[in-house]
Design a protein around this motif. Structure first.
Motif, PDB file in Angstrom:
ATOM      1  N   GLY A   1       0.979  -1.317   0.129  1.00 13.13           N
ATOM      2  CA  GLY A   1      -0.197  -0.121   0.027  1.00 13.13           C
ATOM      3  C   GLY A   1       0.662   1.242  -0.112  1.00 13.13           C
ATOM      4  O   GLY A   1       2.191   0.860  -0.019  1.00 13.13           O
ATOM      5  N   GLY A   2       0.088   2.006  -0.337  1.00  6.11           N
ATOM      6  CA  GLY A   2       0.860   3.834   0.319  1.00  6.11           C
ATOM      7  C   GLY A   2       0.696   3.950   2.001  1.00  6.11           C
ATOM      8  O   GLY A   2       1.486   3.342   2.377  1.00  6.11           O
ATOM      9  N   ASP A   3       1.455   5.100   1.684  1.00  7.39           N
ATOM     10  CA  ASP A   3       1.622   5.741   2.665  1.00  7.39           C
ATOM     11  C   ASP A   3       0.138   5.861   3.831  1.00  7.39           C
ATOM     12  O   ASP A   3      -0.141   6.869   4.716  1.00  7.39           O
ATOM     13  N   GLU A   4      -1.091   5.351   3.812  1.00  5.06           N
ATOM     14  CA  GLU A   4      -2.078   5.797   4.636  1.00  5.06           C
ATOM     15  C   GLU A   4      -1.997   5.055   5.951  1.00  5.06           C
ATOM     16  O   GLU A   4      -3.175   5.202   7.036  1.00  5.06           O
ATOM     17  N   PHE A   5      -1.350   3.662   5.641  1.00  9.11           N
ATOM     18  CA  PHE A   5      -0.682   3.822   7.499  1.00  9.11           C
ATOM     19  C   PHE A   5       1.086   3.583   7.596  1.00  9.11           C
ATOM     20  O   PHE A   5       2.102   3.232   6.720  1.00  9.11           O
ATOM     21  N   LYS A   6       1.548   4.398   8.628  1.00  6.55           N
ATOM     22  CA  LYS A   6       2.500   3.953   9.337  1.00  6.55           C
ATOM     23  C   LYS A   6       3.225   4.320  10.153  1.00  6.55           C
ATOM     24  O   LYS A   6       1.737   4.496  10.828  1.00  6.55           O
ATOM     25  N   GLY A   7       3.887   3.808  10.592  1.00  4.55           N
ATOM     26  CA  GLY A   7       4.500   3.678  12.151  1.00  4.55           C
ATOM     27  C   GLY A   7       3.763   2.186  12.811  1.00  4.55           C
ATOM     28  O   GLY A   7       3.662   1.448  12.056  1.00  4.55           O
ATOM     29  N   ALA A   8       2.904   2.792  13.764  1.00  4.51           N
ATOM     30  CA  ALA A   8       2.214   2.180  14.806  1.00  4.51           C
ATOM     31  C   ALA A   8       1.132   1.062  13.431  1.00  4.51           C
ATOM     32  O   ALA A   8       0.748   0.245  14.131  1.00  4.51           O
ATOM     33  N   GLU A   9       0.337   2.330  13.032  1.00  4.77           N
ATOM     34  CA  GLU A   9      -0.611   1.736  12.432  1.00  4.77           C
ATOM     35  C   GLU A   9      -0.120   0.984  11.012  1.00  4.77           C
ATOM     36  O   GLU A   9      -1.561  -0.248  10.925  1.00  4.77           O
ATOM     37  N   ARG A  10       0.920   0.916  10.743  1.00  6.07           N
ATOM     38  CA  ARG A  10       0.696  -0.371   9.624  1.00  6.07           C
ATOM     39  C   ARG A  10       1.807  -1.665   9.983  1.00  6.07           C
ATOM     40  O   ARG A  10       0.650  -2.659   9.832  1.00  6.07           O
ATOM     41  N   PHE A  11       2.237  -1.530  11.684  1.00  8.69           N
ATOM     42  CA  PHE A  11       2.009  -2.197  12.244  1.00  8.69           C
ATOM     43  C   PHE A  11       1.235  -3.133  12.601  1.00  8.69           C
ATOM     44  O   PHE A  11       0.720  -4.448  12.719  1.00  8.69           O
ATOM     45  N   ARG A  12      -0.285  -2.496  13.370  1.00  8.46           N
ATOM     46  CA  ARG A  12      -1.525  -2.751  13.456  1.00  8.46           C
ATOM     47  C   ARG A  12      -1.975  -3.539  12.066  1.00  8.46           C
ATOM     48  O   ARG A  12      -2.877  -4.578  12.958  1.00  8.46           O
ATOM     49  N   ALA A  13      -2.461  -2.819  11.101  1.00  2.20           N
ATOM     50  CA  ALA A  13      -2.598  -3.501  10.317  1.00  2.20           C
ATOM     51  C   ALA A  13      -1.671  -4.970  10.009  1.00  2.20           C
ATOM     52  O   ALA A  13      -3.203  -5.509   9.488  1.00  2.20           O
TER      53      ALA A  13
ATOM     54  N   ARG B   1       0.359  -5.182  20.765  1.00  2.00           N
ATOM     55  CA  ARG B   1       1.193  -4.725  19.779  1.00  2.00           C
ATOM     56  C   ARG B   1       2.021  -3.988  19.318  1.00  2.00           C
ATOM     57  O   ARG B   1       3.165  -3.983  19.230  1.00  2.00           O
ATOM     58  N   SER B   2       1.162  -3.877  18.639  1.00  2.00           N
ATOM     59  CA  SER B   2       1.955  -2.912  17.029  1.00  2.00           C
ATOM     60  C   SER B   2       2.539  -1.356  17.488  1.00  2.00           C
ATOM     61  O   SER B   2       3.144  -1.033  17.152  1.00  2.00           O
ATOM     62  N   ASP B   3       2.034  -1.230  18.456  1.00  2.00           N
ATOM     63  CA  ASP B   3       2.342   0.003  20.250  1.00  2.00           C
ATOM     64  C   ASP B   3       3.719   0.163  19.944  1.00  2.00           C
ATOM     65  O   ASP B   3       4.865   0.390  19.749  1.00  2.00           O
ATOM     66  N   GLN B   4       4.131  -1.155  20.319  1.00  2.00           N
ATOM     67  CA  GLN B   4       5.842  -1.686  21.027  1.00  2.00           C
ATOM     68  C   GLN B   4       6.165  -1.885  19.658  1.00  2.00           C
ATOM     69  O   GLN B   4       7.235  -1.769  19.904  1.00  2.00           O
ATOM     70  N   ASP B   5       5.729  -2.989  18.654  1.00  2.00           N
ATOM     71  CA  ASP B   5       7.054  -2.806  17.261  1.00  2.00           C
ATOM     72  C   ASP B   5       6.728  -1.826  17.202  1.00  2.00           C
ATOM     73  O   ASP B   5       7.978  -0.930  16.501  1.00  2.00           O
ATOM     74  N   GLU B   6       6.405   0.067  17.027  1.00  3.77           N
ATOM     75  CA  GLU B   6       6.299   0.867  16.072  1.00  3.77           C
ATOM     76  C   GLU B   6       8.157   1.689  17.558  1.00  3.77           C
ATOM     77  O   GLU B   6       8.825   1.845  16.862  1.00  3.77           O
ATOM     78  N   GLU B   7       8.384   1.290  18.917  1.00  2.55           N
ATOM     79  CA  GLU B   7       8.894   1.695  19.854  1.00  2.55           C
ATOM     80  C   GLU B   7       9.914   0.892  19.616  1.00  2.55           C
ATOM     81  O   GLU B   7      11.338   1.500  19.658  1.00  2.55           O
ATOM     82  N   ASN B   8      10.262   0.006  19.144  1.00  2.00           N
ATOM     83  CA  ASN B   8      10.843  -1.083  19.066  1.00  2.00           C
ATOM     84  C   ASN B   8      11.747  -0.314  17.395  1.00  2.00           C
ATOM     85  O   ASN B   8      12.711  -0.651  17.166  1.00  2.00           O
ATOM     86  N   ARG B   9      10.586  -0.073  16.302  1.00  2.00           N
ATOM     87  CA  ARG B   9      11.329   0.446  14.954  1.00  2.00           C
ATOM     88  C   ARG B   9      11.946   1.682  15.530  1.00  2.00           C
ATOM     89  O   ARG B   9      13.528   2.367  14.879  1.00  2.00           O
ATOM     90  N   GLN B  10      11.260   2.563  16.228  1.00  2.00           N
ATOM     91  CA  GLN B  10      11.961   3.975  16.664  1.00  2.00           C
ATOM     92  C   GLN B  10      13.504   3.624  17.501  1.00  2.00           C
ATOM     93  O   GLN B  10      14.609   4.627  16.999  1.00  2.00           O
ATOM     94  N   GLU B  11      13.346   2.345  18.287  1.00  2.00           N
ATOM     95  CA  GLU B  11      15.229   2.690  18.406  1.00  2.00           C
ATOM     96  C   GLU B  11      15.625   2.048  17.683  1.00  2.00           C
ATOM     97  O   GLU B  11      16.795   2.037  18.076  1.00  2.00           O
ATOM     98  N   LEU B  12      15.301   0.952  16.598  1.00  2.00           N
ATOM     99  CA  LEU B  12      16.759   0.818  15.798  1.00  2.00           C
ATOM    100  C   LEU B  12      16.566   2.133  14.908  1.00  2.00           C
ATOM    101  O   LEU B  12      17.855   1.854  14.574  1.00  2.00           O
ATOM    102  N   LEU B  13      16.215   2.884  14.493  1.00  2.00           N
ATOM    103  CA  LEU B  13      16.638   4.010  13.870  1.00  2.00           C
ATOM    104  C   LEU B  13      17.384   4.347  14.589  1.00  2.00           C
ATOM    105  O   LEU B  13      18.389   5.105  13.616  1.00  2.00           O
TER     106      LEU B  13
END
Length: 193
Positions: A98-110, A153-165
């Motif tokens: 998809g495009g940018d309709e899902f970003k960050g935690a929303e993409r992980f949630r989807a 779980r998606s909120d934690q995924d986004e936190e982990n992604r930010q730490e990785l960045l």
């Protein structure tokens, strides 16, 4: 989620264990299917969502790992006899297209929400197929709603992604060099439903 946003490339099973337990279990009168109330049985689940570190800015390739465990030890505490001990883990390989309709935690949630449904459906089918030939008869796992677990779980995924960045933005640090040389590790979260 729109079908054009997430593609499933492959499902594979890393663990399939189904063991028949002895005992008398109630079967449906018209079909050799077990009738079973899961209300007092503990079903353990584990999941992990992985993506390549080089996609940390905009993850598009995912491996979702989802496993369940239903065993007589967890039921014995409540003096319940279950027909089968089950441990199954499935991996789904997904691509976000998809495009940018899902970003960050929303993409992980989807990805988690759709992925959980797909993988749990495959697990339910595997259990039904194998238990249909079991001594105790066909056993269906109950349906599930994955909305709340996908969100948490998606909120934690986004936190982990930010730490990785943050780690990757400092390329000369030992942590960044370690990430470059290793694939994502599988941290499994266990939870009782």
């Amino acid at each position: 989620m729109n079908a054009q946003i997430l593609h499933l490339d492959r499902i594979e099973f890393s663990t399939i264990k189904i063991e028949t337990n002895s005992g008398e279990f109630t079967r449906d009168d018209t079909f050799p299917q077990l009738t079973f109330d899961f209300d007092n049985v503990t079903v353990l689940t584990r999941s992990d969502l992985l993506f390549p570190p080089d996609q940390a800015e905009d993850p598009r390739a995912f491996i979702l790992i989802y496993g369940i465990k239903v065993e007589s030890d967890s039921a014995k505490k409540k003096e319940i006899q279950i027909p089968y001990d089950i441990e199954i883990e499935a991996l789904g390989y997904f691509r976000y297209v998809g495009g940018d309709e899902f970003k960050g935690a929303e993409r992980f949630r989807a990805v988690r929400f759709s992925g959980y449904q797909i993988l749990y459906g495959a697990i339910r089918e595997m259990v039904s197929n194998l238990t249909a030939r079991g001594r105790n008869g066909l056993w269906h796992l109950p349906a599930r709603n994955f909305g709340a677990v996908a969100k948490s779980r998606s909120d934690q995924d986004e936190e982990n992604r930010q730490e990785l960045l943050k780690t990757l933005s400092a390329p000369n640090t030992p942590a960044a060099k370690t990430i470059e040389n290793k694939s994502p590790k599988r941290n499994r979260a266990k939870q009782a439903e």
